[in-house]
Design a protein around this motif. Sequence first.
Motif, PDB file in Angstrom:
ATOM      1  N   ASP A   5      24.322  31.390  46.942  1.00  0.00           N
ATOM      2  CA  ASP A   5      24.160  30.498  45.793  1.00  0.00           C
ATOM      3  C   ASP A   5      25.490  30.069  45.186  1.00  0.00           C
ATOM      4  O   ASP A   5      25.693  28.909  44.853  1.00  0.00           O
ATOM      5  N   SER A   6      26.407  31.030  45.033  1.00  0.00           N
ATOM      6  CA  SER A   6      27.660  30.729  44.331  1.00  0.00           C
ATOM      7  C   SER A   6      28.835  30.507  45.269  1.00  0.00           C
ATOM      8  O   SER A   6      29.843  29.943  44.868  1.00  0.00           O
ATOM      9  N   GLY A   7      28.726  30.995  46.511  1.00  0.00           N
ATOM     10  CA  GLY A   7      29.847  30.897  47.442  1.00  0.00           C
ATOM     11  C   GLY A   7      30.926  31.930  47.184  1.00  0.00           C
ATOM     12  O   GLY A   7      31.979  31.916  47.803  1.00  0.00           O
ATOM     13  N   ARG A   8      30.660  32.870  46.296  1.00  0.00           N
ATOM     14  CA  ARG A   8      31.644  33.906  45.958  1.00  0.00           C
ATOM     15  C   ARG A   8      31.603  35.034  46.980  1.00  0.00           C
ATOM     16  O   ARG A   8      30.571  35.315  47.572  1.00  0.00           O
ATOM     17  N   THR A   9      32.740  35.681  47.157  1.00  0.00           N
ATOM     18  CA  THR A   9      32.822  36.812  48.067  1.00  0.00           C
ATOM     19  C   THR A   9      32.215  38.041  47.415  1.00  0.00           C
ATOM     20  O   THR A   9      32.506  38.353  46.260  1.00  0.00           O
ATOM     21  N   LEU A  10      31.359  38.738  48.162  1.00  0.00           N
ATOM     22  CA  LEU A  10      30.729  39.967  47.686  1.00  0.00           C
ATOM     23  C   LEU A  10      31.289  41.152  48.463  1.00  0.00           C
ATOM     24  O   LEU A  10      31.531  41.056  49.666  1.00  0.00           O
ATOM     25  N   VAL A  11      31.464  42.251  47.765  1.00  0.00           N
ATOM     26  CA  VAL A  11      31.839  43.513  48.396  1.00  0.00           C
ATOM     27  C   VAL A  11      30.751  44.510  48.037  1.00  0.00           C
ATOM     28  O   VAL A  11      30.453  44.719  46.865  1.00  0.00           O
ATOM     29  N   LYS A  12      30.144  45.090  49.066  1.00  0.00           N
ATOM     30  CA  LYS A  12      29.053  46.038  48.842  1.00  0.00           C
ATOM     31  C   LYS A  12      29.394  47.378  49.455  1.00  0.00           C
ATOM     32  O   LYS A  12      29.940  47.449  50.552  1.00  0.00           O
ATOM     33  N   ILE A  13      29.047  48.442  48.730  1.00  0.00           N
ATOM     34  CA  ILE A  13      29.109  49.803  49.262  1.00  0.00           C
ATOM     35  C   ILE A  13      27.677  50.211  49.525  1.00  0.00           C
ATOM     36  O   ILE A  13      26.850  50.190  48.621  1.00  0.00           O
ATOM     37  N   VAL A  14      27.391  50.533  50.783  1.00  0.00           N
ATOM     38  CA  VAL A  14      26.022  50.754  51.226  1.00  0.00           C
ATOM     39  C   VAL A  14      25.849  52.182  51.723  1.00  0.00           C
ATOM     40  O   VAL A  14      26.705  52.706  52.446  1.00  0.00           O
ATOM     41  N   ASP A  15      24.729  52.810  51.343  1.00  0.00           N
ATOM     42  CA  ASP A  15      24.348  54.109  51.890  1.00  0.00           C
ATOM     43  C   ASP A  15      23.842  53.847  53.302  1.00  0.00           C
ATOM     44  O   ASP A  15      22.806  53.211  53.495  1.00  0.00           O
ATOM     45  N   THR A  16      24.577  54.321  54.306  1.00  0.00           N
ATOM     46  CA  THR A  16      24.245  54.001  55.686  1.00  0.00           C
ATOM     47  C   THR A  16      22.957  54.670  56.162  1.00  0.00           C
ATOM     48  O   THR A  16      22.326  54.185  57.094  1.00  0.00           O
ATOM     49  N   GLU A  17      22.556  55.751  55.520  1.00  0.00           N
ATOM     50  CA  GLU A  17      21.328  56.430  55.938  1.00  0.00           C
ATOM     51  C   GLU A  17      20.090  55.677  55.472  1.00  0.00           C
ATOM     52  O   GLU A  17      19.097  55.592  56.193  1.00  0.00           O
ATOM     53  N   THR A  18      20.129  55.141  54.256  1.00  0.00           N
ATOM     54  CA  THR A  18      18.965  54.440  53.706  1.00  0.00           C
ATOM     55  C   THR A  18      19.144  52.925  53.680  1.00  0.00           C
ATOM     56  O   THR A  18      18.218  52.206  53.344  1.00  0.00           O
ATOM     57  N   ASN A  19      20.353  52.462  54.000  1.00  0.00           N
ATOM     58  CA  ASN A  19      20.696  51.044  53.957  1.00  0.00           C
ATOM     59  C   ASN A  19      20.509  50.455  52.553  1.00  0.00           C
ATOM     60  O   ASN A  19      20.173  49.287  52.387  1.00  0.00           O
ATOM     61  N   THR A  20      20.736  51.288  51.534  1.00  0.00           N
ATOM     62  CA  THR A  20      20.623  50.890  50.139  1.00  0.00           C
ATOM     63  C   THR A  20      22.001  50.544  49.587  1.00  0.00           C
ATOM     64  O   THR A  20      22.972  51.260  49.834  1.00  0.00           O
ATOM     65  N   VAL A  21      22.079  49.452  48.832  1.00  0.00           N
ATOM     66  CA  VAL A  21      23.345  49.069  48.198  1.00  0.00           C
ATOM     67  C   VAL A  21      23.588  50.001  47.015  1.00  0.00           C
ATOM     68  O   VAL A  21      22.790  50.070  46.088  1.00  0.00           O
ATOM     69  N   ILE A  22      24.697  50.717  47.061  1.00  0.00           N
ATOM     70  CA  ILE A  22      25.064  51.646  45.990  1.00  0.00           C
ATOM     71  C   ILE A  22      25.798  50.895  44.882  1.00  0.00           C
ATOM     72  O   ILE A  22      25.541  51.086  43.697  1.00  0.00           O
ATOM     73  N   ARG A  23      26.713  50.037  45.281  1.00  0.00           N
ATOM     74  CA  ARG A  23      27.490  49.254  44.311  1.00  0.00           C
ATOM     75  C   ARG A  23      27.840  47.914  44.942  1.00  0.00           C
ATOM     76  O   ARG A  23      28.101  47.842  46.134  1.00  0.00           O
ATOM     77  N   GLN A  24      27.869  46.890  44.105  1.00  0.00           N
ATOM     78  CA  GLN A  24      28.208  45.547  44.565  1.00  0.00           C
ATOM     79  C   GLN A  24      29.144  44.911  43.554  1.00  0.00           C
ATOM     80  O   GLN A  24      28.949  45.043  42.357  1.00  0.00           O
ATOM     81  N   THR A  25      30.162  44.213  44.067  1.00  0.00           N
ATOM     82  CA  THR A  25      31.096  43.497  43.205  1.00  0.00           C
ATOM     83  C   THR A  25      31.204  42.071  43.703  1.00  0.00           C
ATOM     84  O   THR A  25      31.456  41.874  44.883  1.00  0.00           O
ATOM     85  N   PRO A  26      31.022  41.076  42.860  1.00  0.00           N
ATOM     86  CA  PRO A  26      30.480  41.147  41.520  1.00  0.00           C
ATOM     87  C   PRO A  26      29.006  41.550  41.548  1.00  0.00           C
ATOM     88  O   PRO A  26      28.315  41.320  42.537  1.00  0.00           O
ATOM     89  N   SER A  27      28.553  42.120  40.450  1.00  0.00           N
ATOM     90  CA  SER A  27      27.185  42.620  40.381  1.00  0.00           C
ATOM     91  C   SER A  27      26.183  41.472  40.378  1.00  0.00           C
ATOM     92  O   SER A  27      26.532  40.319  40.123  1.00  0.00           O
ATOM     93  N   LYS A  28      24.925  41.803  40.635  1.00  0.00           N
ATOM     94  CA  LYS A  28      23.864  40.795  40.622  1.00  0.00           C
ATOM     95  C   LYS A  28      23.762  40.135  39.247  1.00  0.00           C
ATOM     96  O   LYS A  28      23.514  38.937  39.136  1.00  0.00           O
ATOM     97  N   GLU A  29      23.977  40.925  38.212  1.00  0.00           N
ATOM     98  CA  GLU A  29      23.904  40.399  36.845  1.00  0.00           C
ATOM     99  C   GLU A  29      25.014  39.376  36.593  1.00  0.00           C
ATOM    100  O   GLU A  29      24.765  38.329  35.991  1.00  0.00           O
ATOM    101  N   VAL A  30      26.210  39.680  37.042  1.00  0.00           N
ATOM    102  CA  VAL A  30      27.327  38.752  36.856  1.00  0.00           C
ATOM    103  C   VAL A  30      27.077  37.457  37.619  1.00  0.00           C
ATOM    104  O   VAL A  30      27.339  36.357  37.118  1.00  0.00           O
TER     105      VAL A  30
END
Length: 70
Positions: free
Chosen positions: A26-51
């Motif tokens: 949607d924004s074209g911004r670069t995202l950096v995600k830290i993912v739990d590899t066992e569950t494939n769950t996003v632990i942290r994302q920058t910028p956040s979904k709220e931002v």
Amino acid sequence: MKHALDAINKFLKPITSNIEFSIDPDSGRTLVKIVDTETNTVIRQTPSKEVLAIAKELDKLQGLLIREKA
């Protein structure tokens, strides 16, 4: 940009598989995600979904202001 991010992800995969770089469609911004590899769950994302949501709404407001001034 997508090609560069794919190259970074490929380079990092053997070192650490829990960091992913991508582009928000949607924004074209670069995202950096830290993912739990066992569950494939996003632990942290920058910028956040709220931002990203706030930025999207601000872009809409800016568009409205420009149309009103014209």
